[in-house]
Scaffold this motif. Structure first.
Motif, PDB file in Angstrom:
ATOM      1  N   HIS A  26     -24.150 -17.220 -38.796  1.00  0.00           N
ATOM      2  CA  HIS A  26     -23.713 -18.204 -37.803  1.00  0.00           C
ATOM      3  C   HIS A  26     -22.858 -17.571 -36.690  1.00  0.00           C
ATOM      4  O   HIS A  26     -22.853 -18.069 -35.566  1.00  0.00           O
ATOM      5  N   VAL A  27     -22.144 -16.484 -36.999  1.00  0.00           N
ATOM      6  CA  VAL A  27     -21.188 -15.926 -36.019  1.00  0.00           C
ATOM      7  C   VAL A  27     -21.560 -14.560 -35.453  1.00  0.00           C
ATOM      8  O   VAL A  27     -20.842 -14.041 -34.594  1.00  0.00           O
ATOM      9  N   TRP A  28     -22.657 -13.955 -35.903  1.00  0.00           N
ATOM     10  CA  TRP A  28     -22.986 -12.600 -35.440  1.00  0.00           C
ATOM     11  C   TRP A  28     -22.943 -12.467 -33.916  1.00  0.00           C
ATOM     12  O   TRP A  28     -22.338 -11.540 -33.384  1.00  0.00           O
ATOM     13  N   ASP A  29     -23.599 -13.366 -33.210  1.00  0.00           N
ATOM     14  CA  ASP A  29     -23.669 -13.228 -31.749  1.00  0.00           C
ATOM     15  C   ASP A  29     -22.278 -13.316 -31.122  1.00  0.00           C
ATOM     16  O   ASP A  29     -21.974 -12.579 -30.172  1.00  0.00           O
ATOM     17  N   ALA A  30     -21.417 -14.181 -31.648  1.00  0.00           N
ATOM     18  CA  ALA A  30     -20.051 -14.303 -31.127  1.00  0.00           C
ATOM     19  C   ALA A  30     -19.242 -13.042 -31.417  1.00  0.00           C
ATOM     20  O   ALA A  30     -18.441 -12.600 -30.575  1.00  0.00           O
ATOM     21  N   VAL A  31     -19.456 -12.439 -32.577  1.00  0.00           N
ATOM     22  CA  VAL A  31     -18.748 -11.196 -32.920  1.00  0.00           C
ATOM     23  C   VAL A  31     -19.207 -10.056 -32.009  1.00  0.00           C
ATOM     24  O   VAL A  31     -18.385  -9.280 -31.512  1.00  0.00           O
ATOM     25  N   VAL A  32     -20.494  -9.965 -31.769  1.00  0.00           N
ATOM     26  CA  VAL A  32     -21.026  -8.926 -30.874  1.00  0.00           C
ATOM     27  C   VAL A  32     -20.456  -9.114 -29.463  1.00  0.00           C
ATOM     28  O   VAL A  32     -20.007  -8.151 -28.828  1.00  0.00           O
ATOM     29  N   ALA A  33     -20.423 -10.356 -28.967  1.00  0.00           N
ATOM     30  CA  ALA A  33     -19.869 -10.635 -27.634  1.00  0.00           C
ATOM     31  C   ALA A  33     -18.386 -10.294 -27.584  1.00  0.00           C
ATOM     32  O   ALA A  33     -17.907  -9.696 -26.604  1.00  0.00           O
ATOM     33  N   LEU A  34     -17.659 -10.629 -28.619  1.00  0.00           N
ATOM     34  CA  LEU A  34     -16.231 -10.331 -28.701  1.00  0.00           C
ATOM     35  C   LEU A  34     -15.999  -8.820 -28.639  1.00  0.00           C
ATOM     36  O   LEU A  34     -15.157  -8.339 -27.876  1.00  0.00           O
ATOM     37  N   ALA A  35     -16.761  -8.084 -29.422  1.00  0.00           N
ATOM     38  CA  ALA A  35     -16.623  -6.625 -29.427  1.00  0.00           C
ATOM     39  C   ALA A  35     -16.948  -6.043 -28.051  1.00  0.00           C
ATOM     40  O   ALA A  35     -16.216  -5.174 -27.563  1.00  0.00           O
ATOM     41  N   ARG A  36     -17.980  -6.533 -27.420  1.00  0.00           N
ATOM     42  CA  ARG A  36     -18.329  -6.023 -26.082  1.00  0.00           C
ATOM     43  C   ARG A  36     -17.214  -6.299 -25.077  1.00  0.00           C
ATOM     44  O   ARG A  36     -16.987  -5.509 -24.172  1.00  0.00           O
ATOM     45  N   ASP A  37     -16.518  -7.423 -25.231  1.00  0.00           N
ATOM     46  CA  ASP A  37     -15.414  -7.759 -24.321  1.00  0.00           C
ATOM     47  C   ASP A  37     -14.174  -6.912 -24.572  1.00  0.00           C
ATOM     48  O   ASP A  37     -13.456  -6.568 -23.629  1.00  0.00           O
ATOM     49  N   TYR A  38     -13.901  -6.581 -25.832  1.00  0.00           N
ATOM     50  CA  TYR A  38     -12.621  -5.944 -26.160  1.00  0.00           C
ATOM     51  C   TYR A  38     -12.693  -4.442 -26.423  1.00  0.00           C
ATOM     52  O   TYR A  38     -11.666  -3.763 -26.324  1.00  0.00           O
ATOM     53  N   LEU A  39     -13.849  -3.896 -26.742  1.00  0.00           N
ATOM     54  CA  LEU A  39     -13.958  -2.444 -26.930  1.00  0.00           C
ATOM     55  C   LEU A  39     -13.456  -1.672 -25.701  1.00  0.00           C
ATOM     56  O   LEU A  39     -12.687  -0.720 -25.851  1.00  0.00           O
ATOM     57  N   PRO A  40     -13.826  -2.079 -24.472  1.00  0.00           N
ATOM     58  CA  PRO A  40     -13.350  -1.344 -23.297  1.00  0.00           C
ATOM     59  C   PRO A  40     -11.833  -1.451 -23.075  1.00  0.00           C
ATOM     60  O   PRO A  40     -11.270  -0.694 -22.293  1.00  0.00           O
ATOM     61  N   GLN A  41     -11.188  -2.378 -23.792  1.00  0.00           N
ATOM     62  CA  GLN A  41      -9.748  -2.563 -23.647  1.00  0.00           C
ATOM     63  C   GLN A  41      -8.947  -1.824 -24.719  1.00  0.00           C
ATOM     64  O   GLN A  41      -7.743  -2.028 -24.861  1.00  0.00           O
ATOM     65  N   GLY A  42      -9.624  -0.970 -25.498  1.00  0.00           N
ATOM     66  CA  GLY A  42      -8.925  -0.184 -26.505  1.00  0.00           C
ATOM     67  C   GLY A  42      -8.855  -0.825 -27.873  1.00  0.00           C
ATOM     68  O   GLY A  42      -8.020  -0.436 -28.699  1.00  0.00           O
ATOM     69  N   VAL A  43      -9.731  -1.798 -28.137  1.00  0.00           N
ATOM     70  CA  VAL A  43      -9.771  -2.447 -29.449  1.00  0.00           C
ATOM     71  C   VAL A  43     -10.966  -1.888 -30.220  1.00  0.00           C
ATOM     72  O   VAL A  43     -12.099  -1.940 -29.735  1.00  0.00           O
ATOM     73  N   GLY A  44     -10.705  -1.349 -31.391  1.00  0.00           N
ATOM     74  CA  GLY A  44     -11.777  -0.856 -32.245  1.00  0.00           C
ATOM     75  C   GLY A  44     -12.333  -1.972 -33.104  1.00  0.00           C
ATOM     76  O   GLY A  44     -11.589  -2.875 -33.513  1.00  0.00           O
ATOM     77  N   PHE A  45     -13.623  -1.937 -33.368  1.00  0.00           N
ATOM     78  CA  PHE A  45     -14.276  -2.909 -34.240  1.00  0.00           C
ATOM     79  C   PHE A  45     -14.998  -2.158 -35.344  1.00  0.00           C
ATOM     80  O   PHE A  45     -15.765  -1.231 -35.073  1.00  0.00           O
ATOM     81  N   ILE A  46     -14.747  -2.567 -36.578  1.00  0.00           N
ATOM     82  CA  ILE A  46     -15.355  -1.945 -37.749  1.00  0.00           C
ATOM     83  C   ILE A  46     -15.908  -3.066 -38.620  1.00  0.00           C
ATOM     84  O   ILE A  46     -15.175  -3.980 -38.987  1.00  0.00           O
ATOM     85  N   VAL A  47     -17.193  -3.010 -38.935  1.00  0.00           N
ATOM     86  CA  VAL A  47     -17.806  -4.025 -39.783  1.00  0.00           C
ATOM     87  C   VAL A  47     -18.302  -3.341 -41.053  1.00  0.00           C
ATOM     88  O   VAL A  47     -19.000  -2.331 -40.989  1.00  0.00           O
ATOM     89  N   ILE A  48     -17.906  -3.918 -42.193  1.00  0.00           N
ATOM     90  CA  ILE A  48     -18.171  -3.317 -43.501  1.00  0.00           C
ATOM     91  C   ILE A  48     -18.914  -4.307 -44.393  1.00  0.00           C
ATOM     92  O   ILE A  48     -18.509  -5.462 -44.509  1.00  0.00           O
ATOM     93  N   ASN A  49     -19.980  -3.829 -45.022  1.00  0.00           N
ATOM     94  CA  ASN A  49     -20.711  -4.615 -46.020  1.00  0.00           C
ATOM     95  C   ASN A  49     -20.390  -4.036 -47.394  1.00  0.00           C
ATOM     96  O   ASN A  49     -20.721  -2.886 -47.677  1.00  0.00           O
ATOM     97  N   SER A  50     -19.747  -4.846 -48.229  1.00  0.00           N
ATOM     98  CA  SER A  50     -19.369  -4.417 -49.580  1.00  0.00           C
ATOM     99  C   SER A  50     -20.177  -5.117 -50.665  1.00  0.00           C
ATOM    100  O   SER A  50     -19.903  -4.927 -51.851  1.00  0.00           O
ATOM    101  N   ASN A  51     -21.147  -5.927 -50.290  1.00  0.00           N
ATOM    102  CA  ASN A  51     -21.913  -6.680 -51.287  1.00  0.00           C
ATOM    103  C   ASN A  51     -22.742  -5.768 -52.191  1.00  0.00           C
ATOM    104  O   ASN A  51     -23.185  -4.693 -51.781  1.00  0.00           O
ATOM    105  N   ASP A  52     -22.972  -6.235 -53.403  1.00  0.00           N
ATOM    106  CA  ASP A  52     -23.850  -5.573 -54.364  1.00  0.00           C
ATOM    107  C   ASP A  52     -25.288  -5.739 -53.871  1.00  0.00           C
ATOM    108  O   ASP A  52     -25.909  -6.779 -54.083  1.00  0.00           O
ATOM    109  N   PHE A  53     -25.798  -4.720 -53.198  1.00  0.00           N
ATOM    110  CA  PHE A  53     -27.130  -4.857 -52.590  1.00  0.00           C
ATOM    111  C   PHE A  53     -28.252  -4.726 -53.606  1.00  0.00           C
ATOM    112  O   PHE A  53     -29.392  -5.058 -53.293  1.00  0.00           O
TER     113      PHE A  53
END
Length: 185
Positions: free
Chosen positions: A54-81
């Protein structure tokens, strides 16, 4: 789909270090390498959870807005795949390429990083300041599958704007809600 909230723990803890596989580049990536100069967002996510979808597109947009401002984004999947094949590394890579993730999508195969961050759900967000001290553990915004609210990233944007302005982040925070992390037996 179990509705699990972010685990409430006191703010002010230091971000635990890690080295995890970036499923797109097939390289090990560390917190020290990926952290932002001014702030760092760590998100626990996965491919199959409807709350994350439900939120992937909003997270991608958020990262694109804030990465150039010095904010790092790290996404981690810890599920038992093994139990949840949709969360397997090849599927993670396919999703990252399809959505054009501007951040690394990391695999926590041992689940040790999720435990170190006391992550409970997907999506689970923590925001760290420039010194990697946690100032926020909460929701992206109030959007949830089925509530007719479009994801905007409003809450996380407010936190990042305050951090970038050098202003204090309110300690009253709403937890994220999502699927529980799928722990290995």
């Amino acid at each position: 789909m179990a509705r699990t909230p972010t685990t409430h723990i006191p703010l002010g803890y230091k971000a635990p270090d890690f080295s995890l596989l970036d499923v797109v580049s097939a390289k090990q990536r560390s917190l020290a390498e990926l952290k932002g100069q001014k702030a760092t967002v760590v998100m626990f996510a996965c491919n199959h959870c409807p709350f994350v979808k439900h939120v992937w597109d909003a997270v991608v947009a958020l990262a694109r807005d804030y990465l150039p401002q010095g904010v790092g984004f790290i996404v981690i999947n810890s599920n038992d795949f093994e139990a949840y094949p949709e969360d397997a590394p090849d599927k993670m890579k396919a999703l990252a390429l399809e959505k054009h993730f501007p951040f690394p999508y990391l695999l926590d195969a041992t689940q040790e990083v999720a435990k170190a961050y006391v992550a409970a759900c997907t999506p689970d967000f923590s925001v760290f300041d420039a010194a990697l001290v946690c100032v926020y553990r909460g929701q992206l915004d109030g959007a949830r599958p089925g509530n007719d609210m479009p994801p905007s990233g409003k809450d996380l944007r407010q936190v990042l704007d305050l951090l970038l302005a050098g202003a204090p982040v309110p300690t009253e925070q709403k937890p994220s809600i999502g699927c529980n992390i799928k722990w290995k037996p």
